[in-house]
Structure formats: C-alpha cells, structure tokens
Design a protein around this motif. Structure first.
Motif, PDB file in Angstrom:
ATOM      1  N   ARG A   1       0.844  -1.200   0.000  1.00  0.00           N
ATOM      2  CA  ARG A   1       0.000   0.000   0.000  1.00  0.00           C
ATOM      3  C   ARG A   1       0.875   1.244   0.000  1.00  0.00           C
ATOM      4  O   ARG A   1       1.801   1.357   0.815  1.00  0.00           O
ATOM      5  CB  ARG A   1      -0.869  -0.039   1.269  1.00  0.00           C
TER       6      ARG A   1
ATOM      7  N   MET B   1      -7.053  -7.180   8.188  1.00  0.00           N
ATOM      8  CA  MET B   1      -7.573  -5.815   8.287  1.00  0.00           C
ATOM      9  C   MET B   1      -8.272  -5.430   6.991  1.00  0.00           C
ATOM     10  O   MET B   1      -7.657  -5.378   5.928  1.00  0.00           O
ATOM     11  CB  MET B   1      -6.418  -4.824   8.544  1.00  0.00           C
TER      12      MET B   1
ATOM     13  N   ALA C   1      -9.771  -2.366   5.676  1.00  0.00           N
ATOM     14  CA  ALA C   1      -9.882  -0.940   6.001  1.00  0.00           C
ATOM     15  C   ALA C   1     -10.655  -0.187   4.915  1.00  0.00           C
ATOM     16  O   ALA C   1     -11.853   0.033   5.028  1.00  0.00           O
ATOM     17  CB  ALA C   1      -8.484  -0.368   6.215  1.00  0.00           C
TER      18      ALA C   1
ATOM     19  N   GLY D   1      -5.767   6.027   6.915  1.00  0.00           N
ATOM     20  CA  GLY D   1      -6.403   4.803   6.428  1.00  0.00           C
ATOM     21  C   GLY D   1      -6.349   3.657   7.420  1.00  0.00           C
ATOM     22  O   GLY D   1      -6.633   2.509   7.064  1.00  0.00           O
ATOM     23  N   TYR D   2      -5.988   3.939   8.671  1.00  0.00           N
ATOM     24  CA  TYR D   2      -5.987   2.883   9.694  1.00  0.00           C
ATOM     25  C   TYR D   2      -7.366   2.788  10.338  1.00  0.00           C
ATOM     26  O   TYR D   2      -8.051   3.804  10.507  1.00  0.00           O
ATOM     27  CB  TYR D   2      -4.935   3.166  10.774  1.00  0.00           C
ATOM     28  N   ILE D   3      -7.730   1.574  10.723  1.00  0.00           N
ATOM     29  CA  ILE D   3      -9.025   1.374  11.364  1.00  0.00           C
ATOM     30  C   ILE D   3      -8.948   1.867  12.811  1.00  0.00           C
ATOM     31  O   ILE D   3      -7.969   1.603  13.511  1.00  0.00           O
ATOM     32  CB  ILE D   3      -9.420  -0.122  11.320  1.00  0.00           C
TER      33      ILE D   3
ATOM     34  N   GLY E   1      -4.037  -1.309  14.992  1.00  0.00           N
ATOM     35  CA  GLY E   1      -2.773  -0.733  14.520  1.00  0.00           C
ATOM     36  C   GLY E   1      -2.349  -1.449  13.248  1.00  0.00           C
ATOM     37  O   GLY E   1      -3.188  -2.024  12.544  1.00  0.00           O
ATOM     38  N   ASP E   2      -1.058  -1.412  12.964  1.00  0.00           N
ATOM     39  CA  ASP E   2      -0.563  -2.079  11.751  1.00  0.00           C
ATOM     40  C   ASP E   2      -0.365  -3.565  12.065  1.00  0.00           C
ATOM     41  O   ASP E   2       0.580  -3.953  12.761  1.00  0.00           O
ATOM     42  CB  ASP E   2       0.755  -1.441  11.299  1.00  0.00           C
ATOM     43  N   ALA E   3      -1.270  -4.385  11.535  1.00  0.00           N
ATOM     44  CA  ALA E   3      -1.280  -5.810  11.909  1.00  0.00           C
ATOM     45  C   ALA E   3      -0.001  -6.516  11.449  1.00  0.00           C
ATOM     46  O   ALA E   3       0.556  -7.341  12.184  1.00  0.00           O
ATOM     47  CB  ALA E   3      -2.512  -6.486  11.317  1.00  0.00           C
ATOM     48  N   GLY E   4       0.471  -6.195  10.245  1.00  0.00           N
ATOM     49  CA  GLY E   4       1.694  -6.837   9.743  1.00  0.00           C
ATOM     50  C   GLY E   4       2.890  -6.471  10.609  1.00  0.00           C
ATOM     51  O   GLY E   4       3.657  -7.338  11.040  1.00  0.00           O
TER      52      GLY E   4
HETATM   53  N1  URA Z   1      -3.804  -2.285   7.686  1.00  0.00           N
HETATM   54  C1  URA Z   1      -3.475  -2.478   8.985  1.00  0.00           C
HETATM   55  O1  URA Z   1      -2.578  -3.253   9.299  1.00  0.00           O
HETATM   56  N2  URA Z   1      -4.172  -1.808   9.921  1.00  0.00           N
HETATM   57  C2  URA Z   1      -5.170  -0.963   9.624  1.00  0.00           C
HETATM   58  O2  URA Z   1      -5.771  -0.389  10.523  1.00  0.00           O
HETATM   59  C3  URA Z   1      -5.494  -0.771   8.259  1.00  0.00           C
HETATM   60  C4  URA Z   1      -4.799  -1.444   7.307  1.00  0.00           C
END
Ligand code: URA
Length: 215
Positions: free
Chosen positions: A107, A137, A139, A198-200, A205-208
C-alpha cells in the motif's frame, strides 16, 4: 447478509488480546492465529460449502458410515501478504487438503492505493471452486476488491468466496456490498471508522508490523 460477526466469547477474548497495544508481537500473532482458526471454522460451516464425500470406514470394532472432505476439491486459500500469513497458519490446519495461493500487495501510504508484487493464483479457476481469502484488516477495501476482481476474472464465482478478516471498517463493507453477489465476510468486529492514514479506529494498529515485529 454480507458480513457475519460471531458472538463467541473466545472470539471476543482473542480480539481483546490483539487490541491491547501492550501485547508483544508473539502474543499478538498468537491471538490473530486463534481468531483465524475460529473464524475459518465459522466461514466454512455453511452446509454445502465444503465439498465432502460419503464412504465407510472400518473401525477396530466394526464398519461406520463416514463423511470426509473431498481430496479432489481442495479449498483454495488466498492469503493477502503480508498480514494474511498470520491467519494462513490456521487455514492449513482447519482445512485439510487446502491449497494456498499467495497474493502480495503493497500500500502506498500517501495515496492508500495498493499495487501487486506477487500473484500465485492459477490462470483459470472453476465457478464452483471454494475460495477463502484471508486478510486481518479490511480498512478501505481497496486491496480486497482488487483480489476479488482478479479471482472473478479468472473464473471464480463471488458466491463461492468467503473472506476471513479480523477487523473491518464500514467503508470497506459499503464498497463490497455491490458487485459481489453472494460474497460472505467473517469478521471478529466491525469498527467505527478510518483515520486520515487509512488505519481502522480503534482497530489493532498495523497488523503486519505488530505480528512480524517490524514496528
Ligand atoms: N492495515 C493495517 O494493518 N491496519 C489498519 O488499521 C489498516 C490497514
């Protein structure tokens, strides 16, 4: 109905662990893996979705009629890299004989536009192939829509596709609600909104980054 949110307390429990920003990467990854297992179980439970065969098995004490998964019609699991890998661990154990077809998207953090860097989907899919797309996620829904369009373009049918996610946002569900008749999404929670990046929110948070300790 497009989206299913199971009310099982175990789903709520592992979501609580994943939500907590103090959960270290291994704990976060474990929570997502558990959620994957529970949600994939739910997503595959609808009668007729998992292809089965009837037969007989000889037990130590007699003969039993049995039902087992058709090894000739494996579920095609499509993890969206990178975060989808965490849910995939469980897909491989919950669904015996499944096949895994990775797709990778990155992304652009400014435009939020996703571009493909890996695609292991076969050239042709059959309309009755059972396809399970996993991405924790959901989003904006942009990446998922690209993956779904790709699957359908190769012959897959939206009504045979199940999406397993952990947290999704209304923006994504709104986009998915048209154009994919029969598609079903399984999620642990629908959250309120997206932030400007663009985060939920409240999300995870950033899941990856959290799962792979690259924050
Ligand atoms: N990807 C993520 O890892 N977290 C989000 O909140 C949105 C996209």
């Amino acid at each position: 109905m497009l989206v299913y949110v199971p009310s099982h307390p175990l789903v709520k429990h592992w979501l609580a662990v994943a939500r907590n920003k103090l959960s270290p990467p291994a704990v976060f990854r474990g929570a997502l893996a558990e959620l994957g297992r529970l949600l994939i179980y739910e997503a595959s439970a609808e009668e007729g979705w998992l292809p089965v065969l009837e037969g007989q098995a000889e037990t130590p004490c007699g003969i039993a009629d049995v039902t087992f998964l058709d090894p000739g019609r494996p579920v095609k699991v499509v993890p969206i890299l990178r975060a989808g890998l965490v849910l995939l661990e469980q897909a491989a154990t919950v669904l015996p004989n499944s096949q895994t077809m990775h797709v990778g998207y990155v992304r652009n953090e400014e435009t939020l536009e996703a571009t493909s860097y890996l695609n292991k989907l076969p050239d042709r899919l059959a309309a009755d192939d059972r396809i399970l797309v996993v991405d924790p996620m959901l989003a904006t829904g942009g990446t998922l829509i690209k993956v779904l369009e790709d699957i359908i373009g190769r012959g897959g049918s939206p009504s045979m596709i199940r999406v397993v996610t952990v947290v999704c946002a209304p923006a994504a569900l709104q986009k998915l609600s048209s154009g994919f008749p029969g598609l079903k999404v399984y999620a642990a929670m629908i959250d309120a909104e997206l932030n400007e990046r663009g985060y939920i929110v409240p999300g995870l948070g950033d899941a990856g980054d959290r799962a792979f300790n690259t924050l």
